[in-house]
Design a protein around this motif. Structure first.
Motif, PDB file in Angstrom:
ATOM      1  N   ALA A  59      26.474  19.532  20.038  1.00 33.75           N
ATOM      2  CA  ALA A  59      25.586  18.758  19.156  1.00 33.75           C
ATOM      3  C   ALA A  59      26.115  18.805  17.721  1.00 33.75           C
ATOM      4  N   LEU A  60      26.576  19.973  17.291  1.00 34.29           N
ATOM      5  CA  LEU A  60      27.161  20.086  15.953  1.00 34.29           C
ATOM      6  C   LEU A  60      28.417  19.230  15.850  1.00 34.29           C
ATOM      7  N   GLY A  61      29.247  19.256  16.878  1.00 34.75           N
ATOM      8  CA  GLY A  61      30.462  18.455  16.895  1.00 34.75           C
ATOM      9  C   GLY A  61      30.174  16.972  16.731  1.00 34.75           C
ATOM     10  N   GLU A  62      29.120  16.493  17.377  1.00 38.87           N
ATOM     11  CA  GLU A  62      28.747  15.085  17.255  1.00 38.87           C
ATOM     12  C   GLU A  62      28.339  14.741  15.829  1.00 38.87           C
ATOM     13  N   GLU A  63      27.578  15.630  15.211  1.00 34.57           N
ATOM     14  CA  GLU A  63      27.154  15.420  13.820  1.00 34.57           C
ATOM     15  C   GLU A  63      28.347  15.458  12.876  1.00 34.57           C
ATOM     16  N   ILE A  64      29.213  16.435  13.053  1.00 36.40           N
ATOM     17  CA  ILE A  64      30.392  16.576  12.195  1.00 36.40           C
ATOM     18  C   ILE A  64      31.321  15.384  12.370  1.00 36.40           C
ATOM     19  N   LEU A  65      31.448  14.876  13.597  1.00 33.79           N
ATOM     20  CA  LEU A  65      32.319  13.734  13.844  1.00 33.79           C
ATOM     21  C   LEU A  65      31.875  12.519  13.032  1.00 33.79           C
ATOM     22  N   VAL A  66      30.598  12.234  13.018  1.00 32.52           N
ATOM     23  CA  VAL A  66      30.089  11.097  12.242  1.00 32.52           C
ATOM     24  C   VAL A  66      30.433  11.271  10.764  1.00 32.52           C
ATOM     25  N   LEU A  67      30.182  12.461  10.240  1.00 26.11           N
ATOM     26  CA  LEU A  67      30.478  12.727   8.825  1.00 26.11           C
ATOM     27  C   LEU A  67      31.976  12.677   8.542  1.00 26.11           C
ATOM     28  N   ALA A  68      32.765  13.240   9.447  1.00 25.14           N
ATOM     29  CA  ALA A  68      34.220  13.246   9.266  1.00 25.14           C
ATOM     30  C   ALA A  68      34.775  11.826   9.270  1.00 25.14           C
ATOM     31  N   GLN A  69      34.299  10.994  10.180  1.00 27.99           N
ATOM     32  CA  GLN A  69      34.780   9.617  10.237  1.00 27.99           C
ATOM     33  C   GLN A  69      34.437   8.860   8.955  1.00 27.99           C
ATOM     34  N   GLU A  70      33.243   9.092   8.451  1.00 27.98           N
ATOM     35  CA  GLU A  70      32.836   8.481   7.181  1.00 27.98           C
ATOM     36  C   GLU A  70      33.755   8.909   6.042  1.00 27.98           C
ATOM     37  N   LEU A  71      33.958  10.210   5.942  1.00 20.75           N
ATOM     38  CA  LEU A  71      34.807  10.756   4.885  1.00 20.75           C
ATOM     39  C   LEU A  71      36.235  10.246   5.002  1.00 20.75           C
ATOM     40  N   LEU A  72      36.762  10.209   6.211  1.00 11.86           N
ATOM     41  CA  LEU A  72      38.140   9.758   6.417  1.00 11.86           C
ATOM     42  C   LEU A  72      38.317   8.286   6.060  1.00 11.86           C
ATOM     43  N   ARG A  73      37.332   7.461   6.383  1.00 11.98           N
ATOM     44  CA  ARG A  73      37.403   6.044   5.992  1.00 11.98           C
ATOM     45  C   ARG A  73      37.460   5.920   4.472  1.00 11.98           C
ATOM     46  N   GLU A  74      36.583   6.634   3.793  1.00  9.31           N
ATOM     47  CA  GLU A  74      36.550   6.584   2.328  1.00  9.31           C
ATOM     48  C   GLU A  74      37.836   7.152   1.723  1.00  9.31           C
ATOM     49  N   HIS A  75      38.315   8.232   2.287  1.00 13.80           N
ATOM     50  CA  HIS A  75      39.562   8.855   1.820  1.00 13.80           C
ATOM     51  C   HIS A  75      40.723   7.878   1.945  1.00 13.80           C
ATOM     52  N   ASP A  76      40.841   7.251   3.103  1.00 15.27           N
ATOM     53  CA  ASP A  76      41.944   6.318   3.339  1.00 15.27           C
ATOM     54  C   ASP A  76      41.836   5.087   2.438  1.00 15.27           C
ATOM     55  N   ARG A  77      40.611   4.590   2.235  1.00 16.84           N
ATOM     56  CA  ARG A  77      40.408   3.454   1.327  1.00 16.84           C
ATOM     57  C   ARG A  77      40.803   3.817  -0.102  1.00 16.84           C
ATOM     58  N   ALA A  78      40.419   4.989  -0.543  1.00 14.98           N
ATOM     59  CA  ALA A  78      40.757   5.436  -1.888  1.00 14.98           C
ATOM     60  C   ALA A  78      42.277   5.532  -2.049  1.00 14.98           C
ATOM     61  N   LEU A  79      42.948   6.077  -1.066  1.00 16.45           N
ATOM     62  CA  LEU A  79      44.415   6.180  -1.132  1.00 16.45           C
ATOM     63  C   LEU A  79      45.056   4.800  -1.182  1.00 16.45           C
ATOM     64  N   GLU A  80      44.539   3.864  -0.404  1.00 15.37           N
ATOM     65  CA  GLU A  80      45.073   2.502  -0.422  1.00 15.37           C
ATOM     66  C   GLU A  80      44.907   1.880  -1.813  1.00 15.37           C
ATOM     67  N   ARG A  81      43.759   2.085  -2.424  1.00 15.22           N
ATOM     68  CA  ARG A  81      43.510   1.557  -3.757  1.00 15.22           C
ATOM     69  C   ARG A  81      44.434   2.203  -4.785  1.00 15.22           C
ATOM     70  N   ILE A  82      44.632   3.499  -4.665  1.00  8.13           N
ATOM     71  CA  ILE A  82      45.525   4.209  -5.588  1.00  8.13           C
ATOM     72  C   ILE A  82      46.943   3.683  -5.440  1.00  8.13           C
ATOM     73  N   GLU A  83      47.402   3.525  -4.212  1.00  4.96           N
ATOM     74  CA  GLU A  83      48.759   3.018  -3.967  1.00  4.96           C
ATOM     75  C   GLU A  83      48.929   1.603  -4.480  1.00  4.96           C
ATOM     76  N   ALA A  84      47.872   0.807  -4.409  1.00  2.00           N
ATOM     77  CA  ALA A  84      47.935  -0.564  -4.889  1.00  2.00           C
ATOM     78  C   ALA A  84      48.077  -0.624  -6.421  1.00  2.00           C
ATOM     79  N   LEU A  85      47.592   0.397  -7.083  1.00  2.13           N
ATOM     80  CA  LEU A  85      47.720   0.420  -8.561  1.00  2.13           C
ATOM     81  C   LEU A  85      49.151   0.680  -8.948  1.00  2.13           C
TER      82      LEU A  85
END
Length: 85
Positions: A59-85
């Motif tokens: 149950a904890l793994g399921e909760e952490i997975l949702v949060l991790a996926q959210e964080l990873l999407r935001e992290h990857d988007r931020a890196l893409e924006r930084i690289e574009a600059l």
């Protein structure tokens, strides 16, 4: 301390349902993936998977997975924006 790399490793194992395939996708050995998951579980103080095969989340793994996926999407988007600059 929990790092992005550990969360990405966890998310890939949850996605692929096993350490071997996730490791291949991450270009890491199964033992390196296993050690990363063990450290993450120690950091969290609880297991993320129901068994050693890593194919069913707790149950904890399921909760952490949702949060991790959210964080990873935001992290990857931020890196893409930084690289574009």
């Amino acid at each position: 301390m929990i790092n992005v790399s550990a969360l990405r490793t966890f998310a890939r194992v949850a996605e692929y349902g096993n350490i071997r395939d996730a490791g291949a996708r991450l270009f890491r050995t199964p033992s390196a993936v296993s050690m990363t998951l063990s450290q993450l579980e120690r950091d969290l103080g609880a297991p993320l998977f129901q068994n050693d095969r890593k194919n069913r989340l707790t149950a904890l793994g399921e909760e952490i997975l949702v949060l991790a996926q959210e964080l990873l999407r935001e992290h990857d988007r931020a890196l893409e924006r930084i690289e574009a600059l």
